[in-house]
Design a protein around this motif. Structure first.
Motif, mmCIF file in Angstrom:
data_model
loop_
_atom_site.group_PDB
_atom_site.id
_atom_site.type_symbol
_atom_site.label_atom_id
_atom_site.label_comp_id
_atom_site.label_asym_id
_atom_site.label_seq_id
_atom_site.Cartn_x
_atom_site.Cartn_y
_atom_site.Cartn_z
ATOM 1 N N THR A 86 0.756 -1.129 -0.139
ATOM 2 C CA THR A 86 0.123 0.385 -0.309
ATOM 3 C C THR A 86 1.112 1.509 -0.028
ATOM 4 N N VAL A 87 2.010 1.614 1.116
ATOM 5 C CA VAL A 87 2.481 2.426 1.053
ATOM 6 C C VAL A 87 3.466 3.248 -0.544
ATOM 7 N N PHE A 88 3.856 1.838 -0.453
ATOM 8 C CA PHE A 88 5.216 1.784 -2.019
ATOM 9 C C PHE A 88 4.119 2.384 -2.972
ATOM 10 N N ASN A 89 2.571 1.835 -3.517
ATOM 11 C CA ASN A 89 1.625 2.580 -4.394
ATOM 12 C C ASN A 89 1.555 3.548 -4.186
ATOM 13 N N ASN A 138 -7.164 -0.065 7.527
ATOM 14 C CA ASN A 138 -8.196 -1.259 7.223
ATOM 15 C C ASN A 138 -8.339 -2.671 6.262
ATOM 16 N N HIS A 139 -7.340 -2.297 6.140
ATOM 17 C CA HIS A 139 -6.818 -2.986 4.645
ATOM 18 C C HIS A 139 -8.524 -3.997 4.129
ATOM 19 N N HIS A 198 -6.102 -3.538 -5.041
ATOM 20 C CA HIS A 198 -6.408 -4.653 -6.159
ATOM 21 C C HIS A 198 -6.136 -3.442 -7.490
ATOM 22 N N PHE A 199 -6.979 -2.269 -7.037
ATOM 23 C CA PHE A 199 -7.309 -1.897 -8.487
ATOM 24 C C PHE A 199 -6.593 -1.126 -8.936
ATOM 25 N N ILE A 229 7.301 -1.283 -11.346
ATOM 26 C CA ILE A 229 6.248 -0.173 -10.489
ATOM 27 C C ILE A 229 4.718 -0.815 -11.302
ATOM 28 N N ALA A 230 3.464 -0.586 -10.328
ATOM 29 C CA ALA A 230 2.150 -0.810 -10.617
ATOM 30 C C ALA A 230 1.497 0.060 -11.903
ATOM 31 N N PRO A 231 0.622 -0.486 -12.321
ATOM 32 C CA PRO A 231 0.211 -0.046 -13.697
ATOM 33 C C PRO A 231 0.140 1.468 -14.075
#
Length: 423
Positions: free
Chosen positions: A96-99, A145-146, A152-153, A169-171
């Motif tokens: 989460t933090v990286f993205n 809160n996961h 995922h999105f 890195i993510a799209p």
């Protein structure tokens, strides 16, 4: 167009060169450093960020300050992710933090580059900082809160062909960097400046460290470079404000005084003045007057013979010829005078093309045809300058005395019919 290219070269060549130099240093040199030096390097970005933050606050550079805030958050987050604390986090929080950094970081750098500075520094700073705080709170909320659907999105690959295998890195992160890079490219082309070049460099650096986060050295070395570039941008633009004339781009009176203090025993000084400039301003308005001053400055800037041009003030300009005598300078000053006198300037109006090259083509018609047009079209005007020249000799031993002598020669040129070079 030529001036734009020159400004782009001036603002981007140093950041580009430093980026090229830093890559081998981070990739190969960092591993050779001792543990102590590596520890110092981990603190170096914070030192550079602190220096840049101080200068930003002193000189009111809010765009730089907000970019620094983005970089500080990114550096802290990446350092934590790769350190003992980050390794103790759960996989969801790490992702989460990286993205969040790789998506929100580039978008924020581009946003603050375009977000105009207005209002008081305190209120504007509060608004922009609040925008960052809301994003940090949102990221914390997702991680705490996961909210797996959000993560995922943002990591979903919609178009595999648009996501090369070499990307780490993510799209959505890649898309964010592309959008930000395009926006910053447009920004630096339309408004070339050292600050915009440093902001663009910061964006490139954030991409590099995001890609190479797991390779030791890339994060501290490149983040240190980002801080230095932002410090340099503030210092460079502050220097320009003090020493460069904003309208014409020529060095101003303060720069002239510094050069006068460094002159040797042999030099010549030319003082020049735009003829009938007050009458021109009264007839056509101050905006057109500014166009004339820019044109005159552009021609004077190209003086040959070792001369260096300055804006003295108002419609007055100065050219220094260090190490040159009077006879050497006269032919070069005559060329400047003739070029300006022969330049037919079309006043910018609704019919004037926006493209500079097209405008040059219009001005490039044969002189006979233009002269005929000028009789019917009052939007084509020309100006002349008068020049007074003096060298260091006899009673004129100080720069101030030589300038006074050149001013007296300029007075004679004015009263001798103008559009002359007088000694």
């Amino acid at each position: 167009m030529h001036r734009l290219i020159s400004q782009l070269k001036e603002s981007t060549i140093i950041p580009l060169a430093l980026l090229m130099i830093t890559i081998p240093v981070a990739h190969f040199g960092y591993q050779e450093f001792s543990v102590t030096v590596k520890g110092l390097f981990s603190l170096a970005p914070y030192i550079a960020f602190t220096a840049a933050t101080t200068l930003s606050l002193v000189y009111g550079r809010l765009r730089v300050l907000m970019t620094l805030l983005v970089l500080v958050i990114s550096y802290w987050a990446f350092s934590t992710l790769t350190g003992p604390v980050g390794l103790s986090w759960n996989k969801f929080t790490i992702e989460t933090v990286f993205n969040a950094i790789t998506i929100l970081g580039p978008l924020n750098i581009a946003l603050f580059a375009f977000w105009a500075e207005k209002g008081s520094l305190i209120s504007d700073l509060f608004t922009k900082t609040a925008a960052i705080a809301i994003q940090v709170f949102f990221v914390w909320l997702v991680a705490e809160n996961h909210y797996t659907g959000v993560l995922h999105f943002f990591t979903l690959i919609f178009w595999p062909s648009m996501h090369p295998d070499w990307l780490n890195i993510a799209p959505f992160s890649f898309i964010a960097f592309i959008i930000a890079l395009l926006a910053m490219a447009i920004r630096i082309i339309t408004q070339p400046s050292t600050t915009n070049a440093a902001l663009l460099s910061s964006l490139v650096i954030l991409f590099i460290v995001s890609q190479q986060l797991l390779i030791p050295g890339y994060l501290p070395v490149f983040m240190f470079l980002a801080g230095l570039l932002l410090v340099g941008a503030i210092v460079h633009e502050t220097f320009n404000m003090a020493f460069k004339d904003d309208l014409t781009g020529l060095p101003g009176r303060r720069a002239l005084n510094e050069q006068l203090a460094k002159l040797g025993r042999h030099y010549t000084i030319a003082m020049m003045d735009v003829d009938h400039f007050k009458k021109f301003n009264d007839t056509y308005g101050h905006d057109i007057g500014d166009q004339v001053l820019k044109m005159v400055a552009a021609k004077i800037r190209k003086v040959t013979g070792g001369g260096k041009a300055f804006r003295y003030g108002g419609e007055e300009f100065t050219i220094l010829f260090p190490g040159r005598d009077l006879q050497h300078t006269l032919p070069h000053l005559e060329i400047v005078r003739e070029v300006i006198a022969g330049y037919l300037m079309r006043i910018r109006d609704e019919d004037r093309p926006e493209d500079n090259d097209e405008g040059k083509n219009m001005r490039g018609r044969k002189n006979t045809r233009i002269q005929k047009t000028q009789k019917k079209d009052s939007s084509v005007v020309s100006v002349t300058i008068s020049i007074g020249v003096a060298q260091r000799e006899g009673m004129n031993k100080t720069p101030e005395q030589v300038i006074k002598a050149a001013d007296e020669a300029l007075y004679r040129a004015k009263h001798g019919g103008r559009n002359k070079v007088s000694t």
